[in-house]
Design a protein around this motif. Structure first.
Motif, short mmCIF file in Angstrom:
data_model
loop_
_atom_site.label_atom_id
_atom_site.label_comp_id
_atom_site.label_asym_id
_atom_site.label_seq_id
_atom_site.Cartn_x
_atom_site.Cartn_y
_atom_site.Cartn_z
N ASN A 31 -22.37 26.45 -2.44
CA ASN A 31 -20.62 26.42 -2.21
C ASN A 31 -20.25 26.41 -3.02
O ASN A 31 -19.18 27.46 -3.51
CB ASN A 31 -20.06 25.87 -0.88
CG ASN A 31 -20.57 26.51 0.26
OD1 ASN A 31 -21.03 27.89 0.69
ND2 ASN A 31 -21.18 25.52 1.18
N THR A 32 -20.82 25.59 -3.81
CA THR A 32 -19.87 25.30 -5.25
C THR A 32 -19.87 27.06 -6.27
O THR A 32 -18.94 26.98 -6.97
CB THR A 32 -20.30 23.86 -6.54
OG1 THR A 32 -20.30 22.82 -5.58
CG2 THR A 32 -19.85 23.43 -7.25
N VAL A 33 -21.20 27.21 -6.45
CA VAL A 33 -21.32 28.57 -7.57
C VAL A 33 -20.10 29.29 -7.18
O VAL A 33 -19.84 29.92 -7.98
CB VAL A 33 -23.15 28.29 -7.25
CG1 VAL A 33 -23.24 29.31 -6.67
CG2 VAL A 33 -22.36 29.48 -8.77
N LEU A 38 -26.82 18.56 -9.06
CA LEU A 38 -25.50 18.45 -10.53
C LEU A 38 -24.55 19.23 -10.92
O LEU A 38 -24.70 18.97 -11.49
CB LEU A 38 -27.43 18.63 -11.15
CG LEU A 38 -27.78 18.63 -12.96
CD1 LEU A 38 -26.59 17.40 -13.36
CD2 LEU A 38 -28.51 19.18 -13.89
N LEU A 39 -25.03 20.49 -9.87
CA LEU A 39 -24.49 21.49 -10.99
C LEU A 39 -22.44 21.04 -10.60
O LEU A 39 -21.47 21.25 -11.18
CB LEU A 39 -24.41 22.78 -9.76
CG LEU A 39 -23.12 23.93 -9.78
CD1 LEU A 39 -23.38 23.90 -11.31
CD2 LEU A 39 -23.95 24.84 -8.82
N GLU A 84 -28.42 26.97 -11.33
CA GLU A 84 -28.42 27.13 -9.55
C GLU A 84 -29.02 27.04 -9.25
O GLU A 84 -29.38 27.68 -8.30
CB GLU A 84 -26.96 27.73 -9.71
CG GLU A 84 -26.79 28.75 -8.36
CD GLU A 84 -26.56 27.70 -6.85
OE1 GLU A 84 -27.14 28.62 -6.63
OE2 GLU A 84 -26.32 26.96 -6.99
N PHE A 85 -30.02 28.42 -10.26
CA PHE A 85 -31.38 29.21 -9.73
C PHE A 85 -32.48 28.67 -10.56
O PHE A 85 -33.68 28.62 -10.94
CB PHE A 85 -31.29 30.39 -10.89
CG PHE A 85 -29.73 30.99 -10.48
CD1 PHE A 85 -30.79 31.97 -9.32
CD2 PHE A 85 -28.76 31.67 -11.26
CE1 PHE A 85 -29.24 32.34 -8.44
CE2 PHE A 85 -27.96 32.67 -10.70
CZ PHE A 85 -27.95 33.29 -9.62
N ARG A 86 -31.89 26.93 -11.36
CA ARG A 86 -33.53 25.38 -11.08
C ARG A 86 -34.10 26.13 -11.98
O ARG A 86 -35.25 25.89 -12.53
CB ARG A 86 -34.05 25.65 -10.10
CG ARG A 86 -33.25 25.19 -8.29
CD ARG A 86 -34.10 25.06 -7.57
NE ARG A 86 -33.97 24.54 -6.74
CZ ARG A 86 -32.21 24.92 -5.51
NH1 ARG A 86 -32.47 26.42 -5.14
NH2 ARG A 86 -31.70 24.42 -4.75
#
Length: 585
Positions: free
Chosen positions: A461-463, A531-532, A581-583
Motif C-alpha cells: 500500500n505504501t508504494v 524498509l520502504l 519494493e521489488f526486493r
C-alpha cells in the motif's frame, strides 16, 4: 463513463453468479457431500490459519481465490460502493485479470477527475463564499478555508485510508509521497520556469513547521501506535502554524505602515522592502478572477430571460467565448468532462459573492434543494443511511426527497429570477456539504481500488500511495503552480507548495486517526511496511533539510541549478523506493 457504468452494474448483477460459483466450488472439493459442509469447514479453517490477511490470496490456487475472498474478513471493504476484490476474483474469470486491472485503472482515472472537478469547481468556490460571508482576512482564509479546498482530495483520501487498518499505508505513502513530489518536482519546476528570490522568513517558517510535522509523524510510525492526547496535540500544531502566519502578517503590515508613514514625512529615506513580502503576495483567490470580459458582453438594452432559459443556460458547462479562444487539446478534454460537469451542476449549488447577482439561478437553485440533500443521503457512508426504513416501512431517501420538494416549492414561490434572497449565502453551505460528501465518496472508492490493485499486483500500500495516489492528488497542484510561476508570481507558487502540504499532513493524519478513535474507542495502530516506510520518511526529511540548508546558503535565490537538483533528487528517491519494493535492494 462507460467503465463507470459497467462496474457497478456488473457487481449488482453478479450476486447470483457469486453464490452459484461458490456452491459449485464447494461441490468439486474432495471429501464433501452434497451440501459442501466439509469443504466449507476446511476452507474456513485454512483462511483463519492464514491470519485473515487478504494479501495472501495470490498465494493460493486460482480456483480457491473466490472462496478465500468471500470468507476472509480482511477482504471486506465496507466503505465503498463496490467490493473490487470480489469483482476481480469472483465475477470475472482468472484469465481476464489483465482486463479487470485495465478497467479498474480507467475507473481510477475517472475518479481522480471527479475529485479534481468537484474540488476546483464547487468545493473551493463555496468555501471562498463562506469565508467572504464571514468577513475573514486573506491570510486567515488562505491557511484555513482555502487550504482545505485545495487539499480536499488528499485529506479525504487519507481519512478513507485510515478507516481500515491494512490501508493506512496508503495514507502514509500518499501524504509523504505527495510531500516529496511537491517539495521537489513542483518546487523544482517553478525554479526552472521562473528563477526568483524566495521570501526568507515565510520560507523558513513553512519548512520548519513541515519538518516538525514530518518528524512527529515518523515517531508515531516508529512506535506503531498513537493516543488521543497525541493526536489532539498533532492537530494543535496546525493551530500554532495558523497563529504564526496571522501574527507575522500583522507584524509585517505594521512595519510596512510605519515605514510608509516615515517615507511621507522624510522623502530622503528609501523604500522599505521586507523579505516577508510573500505574506502580502498571497493570491486573492477569494475574489472573482474568472470574470472574463463580463461587462463587455452585457446587453445594451434590458433583457429578461425566462425561467426555462435560465435553467438551460445554468446547466451548460461550456462557455462559448472561452471555447473559441482555447486550443483543440483543451476542447477535447472539456468535451470528455462535460457530462460529469453537467451532473455536478445539477446537484451542487455555487455562490459567487463577486458577481452582481451572486450567481443566483432561481430554477436551478430550487432544484438543488431536491438533488443536493438526496445525493448526500445516497452517497454518505455508501448510502447505508439512505436505505434505512423508518418504522420498517418508509425509507429515509424518500423522506429526504419529499422534504426537498417542499422547501423547493416554498423558495420558488417566494423569490424572483432577478434578485437573490437574503438567505442566498446558505446555498454556499449546502454546496460545501454536498461537494464534501461527493469527494469523500470518491476518495473511498479510490482507496478501495488501490487496495485491490495492491493485492492483485502484489504491491504494498505504501508504494501505491507514494505513486498513483500521490500523483493523482498532486498533479493538479503541479500544473496550477507552474502556471502561476509563468504568469510572474513564483513566490505565490512556492508559498502554495509548502503551505498546502503542511495542512494536508496534519489534518489528513490527525482527522483520520481521530475519526478512527471515535469509531473504535481505542488507540490507532500503525502497520509499518518495513524498509520502504523508513526510506519514504527519510527521503522527505532529507529533502527538507537540504532545502533548509541550501536555500539560505544561496541567499534565498532559487535558480535553474537548484531546480534540476530537486528533480534529480526525486527520481533517485523514486528509483530507490521501487527497487526496495521489488526486493532488489
Amino acid at each position: 463513463m462507460s467503465c463507470g457504468v459497467f462496474l457497478p452494474l456488473a457487481l449488482l448483477l453478479s450476486s447470483g453468479q457469486l453464490r452459484a460459483s461458490y456452491g459449485s466450488l464447494l461441490r468439486t472439493l474432495p471429501g464433501t457431500g452434497l451440501s459442501g459442509q466439509t469443504a466449507n469447514y476446511t476452507l474456513t479453517g485454512m483462511f483463519q490459519n492464514a491470519g485473515d490477511q487478504c494479501d495472501r490470496v495470490m498465494n493460493i490456487s486460482s480456483t480457491d481465490r473466490c472462496a478465500f475472498v468471500m470468507n476472509t474478513p480482511d477482504c471486506i471493504m465496507a466503505d465503498g460502493f463496490i467490493n473490487y476484490l470480489r469483482l476481480a476474483f469472483c465475477l470475472l474469470p482468472t484469465n481476464l485479470t489483465p482486463l479487470t486491472i485495465t478497467l479498474c485503472i480507467v475507473w481510477l482515472l475517472f475518479l481522480f477527475v471527479v475529485l479534481g472537478l468537484t474540488a476546483s469547481k464547487f468545493f473551493c468556490p463555496n468555501l471562498s463564499a463562506i469565508s467572504t460571508s464571514l468577513h475573514l482576512t486573506h491570510n486567515v482564509a488562505g491557511v484555513t478555508f482555502l487550504a482545505l479546498g485545495n487539499g480536499a482530495p488528499d485529506i479525504f483520501s487519507a481519512i478513507a485510508a485510515f478507516s481500515h487498518p491494512h490501508t493506512a499505508g496508503l495514507a502514509v505513502g500518499a501524504l509523504f509521497g505527495a510531500g516529496i513530489f511537491v517539495t521537489t518536482v513542483v518546487a523544482g519546476s517553478v525554479a526552472l520556469v521562473k528563477p526568483f528570490a524566495v521570501a526568507s522568513r515565510p520560507f523558513l517558517r513553512d519548512v520548519i513547521f513541515y519538518m516538525v510535522a514530518v518528524f512527529w509523524t515518523f515517531l508515531m510510525l516508529y512506535r506503531g501506535t498513537t493516543a488521543l492526547a497525541e493526536i489532539l496535540g498533532y492537530l494543535g500544531l496546525y493551530v500554532v502554524y495558523v497563529l504564526t502566519v496571522i501574527i507575522s502578517a500583522y507584524i509585517y503590515s505594521r512595519q510596512k505602515h510605519s515605514m510608509n508613514t516615515s517615507v511621507q514625512t522624510d522623502p530622503q529615506i528609501p523604500d522599505f522592502h521586507s523579505s516577508d513580502s510573500s505574506d502580502d503576495d498571497v493570491p486573492c483567490l477569494i475574489g472573482g478572477a474568472n470574470q472574463e470580459y463580463e461587462s463587455e458582453y452585457r446587453p445594451l438594452l434590458p433583457y429578461s430571460e425566462s425561467t426555462s432559459q435560465i435553467l438551460l443556460s445554468s446547466l451548460n458547462p461550456v462557455d462559448n467565448r472561452k471555447w473559441r479562444r482555447k486550443p483543440w487539446g483543451w476542447r477535447v478534454l472539456k468535451a470528455l468532462k462535460t457530462p460529469l460537469e453537467f451532473v455536478l451542476l445539477l446537484c451542487i449549488p455555487v455562490v459567487d459573492p463577486d458577481k452582481e447577482d451572486k450567481n443566483w439561478r432561481r430554477p436551478l437553485n430550487c432544484l438543488h434543494l431536491i438533488t443536493g440533500p438526496l445525493v448526500c443521503v445516497l452517497t454518505f457512508q455508501s448510502g447505508q443511511y439512505g436505505l434505512i426504513l423508518i418504522q420498517g416501512q418508509f425509507p429515509v431517501w424518500l423522506l429526504t426527497l419529499l422534504l426537498g420538494c417542499f422547501l423547493s416549492a416554498i423558495v420558488f414561490c417566494t423569490t424572483t429570477n432577478d434578485h437573490p434572497p437574503k438567505y442566498h449565502p446558505l446555498f454556499a453551505l449546502l454546496g460545501f456539504l454536498v461537494s464534501a460528501v461527493l469527494i469523500s465518496a470518491a476518495a473511498s472508492e479510490v482507496v478501495s481500488i488501490l487496495h485491490m490493485l495492491g493485492v492483485v499486483l502484489s504491491l504494498s500500500n505504501t508504494v501505491l500511495g507514494l505513486t498513483l495516489l500521490a500523483w493523482g492528488n498532486s498533479i493538479g497542484d503541479c500544473f496550477s503552480d507552474i502556471t502561476i510561476a509563468r504568469q510572474g508570481y513564483p513566490r505565490m507558487a512556492i508559498s502554495a507548495c509548502f503551505g498546502g502540504i503542511i495542512f494536508n499532513m496534519l489534518f489528513g493524519v490527525g482527522l483520520g486517526c481521530l475519526l478512527q478513535m471515535v469509531k473504535t474507542h481505542s488507540d490507532v495502530q500503525f502497520e509499518s511496511e518495513g524498509l520502504l516506510t523508513w526510506i519514504l520518511a527519510g527521503s522527505l526529511g532529507l529533502s527538507l533539510i537540504l532545502s533548509f540548508v541550501i536555500v539560505p546558503m544561496s541567499r534565498f535565490h532559487l535558480g535553474r541549478t537548484y531546480g534540476i537538483f530537486l528533480l534529480v533528487f526525486y527520481f533517485i528517491f523514486l528509483l530507490i523506493a521501487l527497487l526496495t519494493e521489488f526486493r532488489v535492494v
